[in-house]
Design a protein around this motif. Structure first.
Motif, short mmCIF file in Angstrom:
data_model
loop_
_atom_site.label_atom_id
_atom_site.label_comp_id
_atom_site.label_asym_id
_atom_site.label_seq_id
_atom_site.Cartn_x
_atom_site.Cartn_y
_atom_site.Cartn_z
N ALA A 41 0.86 -1.19 0.00
CA ALA A 41 0.00 0.00 0.00
C ALA A 41 0.89 1.23 0.00
O ALA A 41 1.93 1.26 0.67
N ILE A 42 0.51 2.23 -0.77
CA ILE A 42 1.26 3.49 -0.83
C ILE A 42 0.31 4.63 -0.47
O ILE A 42 -0.73 4.80 -1.09
N ILE A 43 0.68 5.39 0.56
CA ILE A 43 -0.09 6.56 0.98
C ILE A 43 0.62 7.81 0.44
O ILE A 43 1.77 8.07 0.77
N SER A 44 -0.07 8.56 -0.40
CA SER A 44 0.49 9.75 -1.02
C SER A 44 -0.23 11.00 -0.53
O SER A 44 -1.42 10.95 -0.21
N VAL A 45 0.50 12.10 -0.47
CA VAL A 45 -0.11 13.39 -0.12
C VAL A 45 0.18 14.39 -1.24
O VAL A 45 1.33 14.54 -1.67
#
Length: 209
Positions: A41-45
């Motif tokens: 999973a990749i959490i991007s802002v």
């Protein structure tokens, strides 16, 4: 869980001859290959420049380093993680797209280990990039991420929604023209407004995989 000192952020974007941001797929593959046996999973802002994106990610990093403790945030008794570089002022700080070179290993609600990477992006409407480059950075980060956080200052404005619509349209065009992008589920986009040093008690437990 490894200490934060063992992680670092690396840029995964290279600029083509036409000044178009492109993902360095070889580098990204090198980062991810050690976790091919785990769900990733990749959490991007993403959001306007100088609105606290890197600060938000460091708070999330602090939360993960605290083993997702409900008491992870102690206003007067903590040293905030500094995985993503940030500074006060008006000058832009983050360039292009950066991702952690090693993940946080978490368990989902089914008890399965998940390799979670954090991703930071260059601020939109930064004077160093034009509107096209800004849209492409949003498109790439959204295509790569499981969760895209759209960070906004203050209340949601009409032009914020218009910009989001343009960014998402660019993402669709990019996805339709890139054969190397694998088939996957659509990323979720979550909007966070007015995240700042004085208002950083966001409930990260709402982030699920």
């Amino acid at each position: 869980m490894m200490h934060n000192e063992e992680r670092k952020c690396v840029s995964i974007v290279e600029t083509s001859k036409g000044n178009t941001p492109e993902i360095n797929l070889n580098l990204l593959e090198k980062i991810l290959k050690n976790y091919q046996d785990h769900p990733v999973a990749i959490i991007s802002v993403f959001g306007e420049h100088r609105t606290g994106k890197s600060f938000l990610l460091n708070n999330l990093c602090q939360y993960l380093l605290s083993n997702q403790s409900p008491y992870w945030y102690q206003e007067n008794d903590r040293s905030l993680a500094k995985l993503f570089h940030w500074r006060a002022g008006t000058k832009p700080d983050t360039n292009e797209i950066h991702i952690t070179d090693q993940p946080f290993m978490l368990k989902n609600n089914k008890g399965k280990n998940i390799a979670v990477f954090l991703m930071d992006t260059q601020g939109s409407f930064d004077k160093a990039i034009n509107a096209k480059q800004c849209s492409i950075i949003f498109a790439w980060s959204t295509l790569l991420s499981s969760l895209q956080i759209y960070n906004l200052p203050g209340l949601i404005r009409e032009n914020d929604l218009q910009h989001l619509g343009i960014f998402c349209h660019t993402q669709t065009l990019l996805e339709n023209n890139k054969e190397e992008i694998p088939s996957r589920r659509e990323p979720r986009i979550q909007v966070i407004t007015n995240f700042s040093k004085n208002n950083s008690n966001i409930d990260f437990d709402t982030i699920t995989f």
